[in-house]
Design an enzyme around this catalytic site. Structure first.
Site, PDB file in Angstrom:
ATOM      1  N   MET A  52       0.843  -1.199   0.000  1.00 49.22           N
ATOM      2  CA  MET A  52       0.000   0.000   0.000  1.00 49.22           C
ATOM      3  C   MET A  52       0.878   1.249   0.000  1.00 49.22           C
ATOM      4  SD  MET A  52      -3.380  -0.968   2.157  1.00 49.22           S
ATOM      5  CE  MET A  52      -2.715  -0.695   3.779  1.00 49.22           C
ATOM      6  N   HIS A  67       9.032   1.134   3.383  1.00 55.32           N
ATOM      7  CA  HIS A  67      10.079   1.161   4.400  1.00 55.32           C
ATOM      8  C   HIS A  67      10.994  -0.052   4.192  1.00 55.32           C
ATOM      9  CE1 HIS A  67       7.693  -1.932   6.332  1.00 55.32           C
ATOM     10  NE2 HIS A  67       6.658  -1.108   6.452  1.00 55.32           N
ATOM     11  N   GLY A  80      11.180  -2.830   5.548  1.00 57.06           N
ATOM     12  CA  GLY A  80      10.484  -4.122   5.503  1.00 57.06           C
ATOM     13  C   GLY A  80      10.058  -4.448   4.082  1.00 57.06           C
ATOM     14  N   HIS A  81       9.408  -3.470   3.438  1.00 54.13           N
ATOM     15  CA  HIS A  81       9.001  -3.672   2.048  1.00 54.13           C
ATOM     16  C   HIS A  81      10.220  -3.953   1.158  1.00 54.13           C
ATOM     17  CE1 HIS A  81       5.618  -0.814   3.342  1.00 54.13           C
ATOM     18  NE2 HIS A  81       4.967  -1.891   2.959  1.00 54.13           N
ATOM     19  N   GLY A  85       4.732 -10.441   3.685  1.00 55.86           N
ATOM     20  CA  GLY A  85       5.434 -10.414   4.972  1.00 55.86           C
ATOM     21  C   GLY A  85       4.686 -11.172   6.052  1.00 55.86           C
ATOM     22  N   GLN A 138      -2.974 -12.379   7.133  1.00 54.03           N
ATOM     23  CA  GLN A 138      -3.116 -12.071   5.702  1.00 54.03           C
ATOM     24  C   GLN A 138      -2.377 -13.110   4.855  1.00 54.03           C
ATOM     25  OE1 GLN A 138      -2.740  -7.989   3.946  1.00 54.03           O
ATOM     26  NE2 GLN A 138      -0.646  -8.631   3.572  1.00 54.03           N
ATOM     27  N   MET A 172       8.647  -2.978  11.738  1.00 50.32           N
ATOM     28  CA  MET A 172       8.458  -1.830  10.839  1.00 50.32           C
ATOM     29  C   MET A 172       7.045  -1.823  10.293  1.00 50.32           C
ATOM     30  SD  MET A 172      11.949  -1.455   8.761  1.00 50.32           S
ATOM     31  CE  MET A 172      13.487  -1.248   9.637  1.00 50.32           C
ATOM     32  N   SER A 223       4.157   1.052   8.079  1.00 54.28           N
ATOM     33  CA  SER A 223       3.848   2.398   7.579  1.00 54.28           C
ATOM     34  C   SER A 223       3.112   3.194   8.650  1.00 54.28           C
ATOM     35  CB  SER A 223       2.974   2.298   6.327  1.00 54.28           C
ATOM     36  OG  SER A 223       3.587   1.459   5.373  1.00 54.28           O
TER      37      SER A 223
HETATM   38  P1  AMP Z   1       1.523  -2.976   3.434  1.00 48.87           P
HETATM   39  O1  AMP Z   1       2.089  -1.918   2.546  1.00 48.87           O
HETATM   40  O2  AMP Z   1       1.486  -2.618   4.873  1.00 48.87           O
HETATM   41  O3  AMP Z   1       0.213  -3.516   2.909  1.00 48.87           O
HETATM   42  O4  AMP Z   1       2.521  -4.199   3.353  1.00 48.87           O
HETATM   43  C1  AMP Z   1       2.891  -4.757   2.124  1.00 48.87           C
HETATM   44  C2  AMP Z   1       3.624  -6.044   2.386  1.00 48.87           C
HETATM   45  O5  AMP Z   1       4.784  -5.785   3.155  1.00 48.87           O
HETATM   46  C3  AMP Z   1       2.790  -7.067   3.169  1.00 48.87           C
HETATM   47  O6  AMP Z   1       3.037  -8.372   2.660  1.00 48.87           O
HETATM   48  C4  AMP Z   1       3.324  -6.906   4.564  1.00 48.87           C
HETATM   49  O7  AMP Z   1       3.179  -8.067   5.360  1.00 48.87           O
HETATM   50  C5  AMP Z   1       4.777  -6.619   4.291  1.00 48.87           C
HETATM   51  N1  AMP Z   1       5.387  -5.929   5.426  1.00 48.87           N
HETATM   52  C6  AMP Z   1       5.018  -4.757   5.977  1.00 48.87           C
HETATM   53  N2  AMP Z   1       5.811  -4.458   7.034  1.00 48.87           N
HETATM   54  C7  AMP Z   1       6.674  -5.504   7.164  1.00 48.87           C
HETATM   55  C8  AMP Z   1       7.735  -5.814   8.069  1.00 48.87           C
HETATM   56  N3  AMP Z   1       8.059  -5.013   9.076  1.00 48.87           N
HETATM   57  N4  AMP Z   1       8.400  -6.967   7.877  1.00 48.87           N
HETATM   58  C9  AMP Z   1       8.085  -7.816   6.867  1.00 48.87           C
HETATM   59  N5  AMP Z   1       7.099  -7.582   5.989  1.00 48.87           N
HETATM   60  C10 AMP Z   1       6.411  -6.437   6.127  1.00 48.87           C
END
Ligand code: AMP
Length: 284
Positions: A30, A34, A36-37, A147, A153, A184, A186
């Site tokens: 989304m 960061h 993590g992404h 992640g 999810q 980490m 957003s």
């Molecule tokens: P989001 O943008 O929050 O929807 O996350 C996009 C993807 O990044 C999802 O698969 C999340 O699980 C993964 N993600 C977000 N934060 C982390 C993190 N700290 N460590 C590992 N994966 C992450």
């Protein structure tokens, strides 16, 4: 790096690349990228010839009282970070292109979507499953990386892929943490400096649960009671859930087993944070 905005152009690009014999990986996000992404992207990059990252704040997975309008959007910075990470395509569709007038089909992974985050966010995982199904059809990747930060999810997506015969390999990626242990996210940018300190109570709870498990405690109720008490004394916290589940089916455990996973959702001030971790063993 290309930036593609329409589903039709995205599918045309993917078809051409696949016809040329190249493999595609997808990392759905989304935005507000960061480290993590970026770590998910590095994993995806190693496993396919080409990497597509989608940036789409999916309204279907937000409840009416949630942070859809205020969710951080920093598209230019995201593009720069993605380019530096070696991304080949950013797919950033408009909401109206993903959910055009007349849209009425949803994907529901029934049981796995119910408890934990699903209990306080009704419909959330239907929104997730639906958009991920659409992204798989639009991008047609061979592989997609998700992640473990969003463990439920990941479990829902794996079930959907199995149940609906998507030809996509799902790769789970360990949680990436700040140096002090905070997972980490957003949403961490919503935290004030004081809340940022308080937010460490989730990681401390995970460490405490691991310690108790290693010391031989096997009663999940007792572990949870201790963790809940420790989180509750932190200022401005509200536990939404703290549960020990089996990592394969997310069913709650009474006795700790090797497949135990601690799952947490805690509000710190107005910010809802989630975290999780294996207590005894990581599955190989
Ligand atoms: P989001 O943008 O929050 O929807 O996350 C996009 C993807 O990044 C999802 O698969 C999340 O699980 C993964 N993600 C977000 N934060 C982390 C993190 N700290 N460590 C590992 N994966 C992450």
């Amino acid at each position: 790096m290309e930036i593609i905005h329409t589903p039709a152009a995205m599918t045309a690009w993917s078809r051409a690349e696949r016809a040329g014999g190249r493999s595609l990986a997808l990392v759905p996000t989304m935005g507000c990228l960061h480290a993590g992404h970026l770590s998910l992207m590095a994993t995806a990059r190693r496993r396919a010839d080409l990497l597509v990252v989608s940036i789409f704040v999916n309204p279907a997975q937000f409840g009416p009282d949630e942070d859809l309008a205020s969710y951080p959007r920093i598209f230019e910075a995201d593009c720069q970070a993605a380019e530096e990470a070696g991304v080949d395509v950013i797919f950033a569709p408009e909401t109206a292109a993903v959910y055009p007038p007349g849209f009425q089909t949803m994907v529901r992974v029934k049981e796995l979507s119910q408890g934990l985050c699903g209990a306080s966010r009704p419909g959330h995982f239907d929104g997730v499953a639906t958009v991920v199904a659409k992204l798989f059809n639009i991008v047609q990747p061979q592989l997609a990386v998700f992640g473990e930060k969003d463990f439920q999810q990941l479990t829902v997506v794996r079930a959907m892929v199995r149940d609906l015969n998507f030809a996509v390999e799902i790769v789970g990626h360990p949680i990436v943490r700040e140096e002090d242990g905070l997972a980490m996210s957003s949403r961490n940018r919503y935290l004030s400096p004081a809340e940022r300190q308080t937010a460490l109570c989730l990681y401390r709870a995970l460490e405490s649960a691991r310690r108790q498990a290693v010391e031989g405690e096997r009663d999940c109720g007792r572990i949870i009671a201790r963790l809940s008490a420790a989180v509750a004394v932190e200022p401005g916290t509200q536990v939404e859930y703290l549960k020990i589940v089996n990592y394969s089916d997310l069913r709650e455990l009474e006795k700790l087993t090797d497949s135990a996973l601690l799952m947490m959702a805690v509000r710190v001030g107005k910010t809802r944070l989630i975290d999780n971790g294996y207590l005894l063993e990581r599955p190989s």
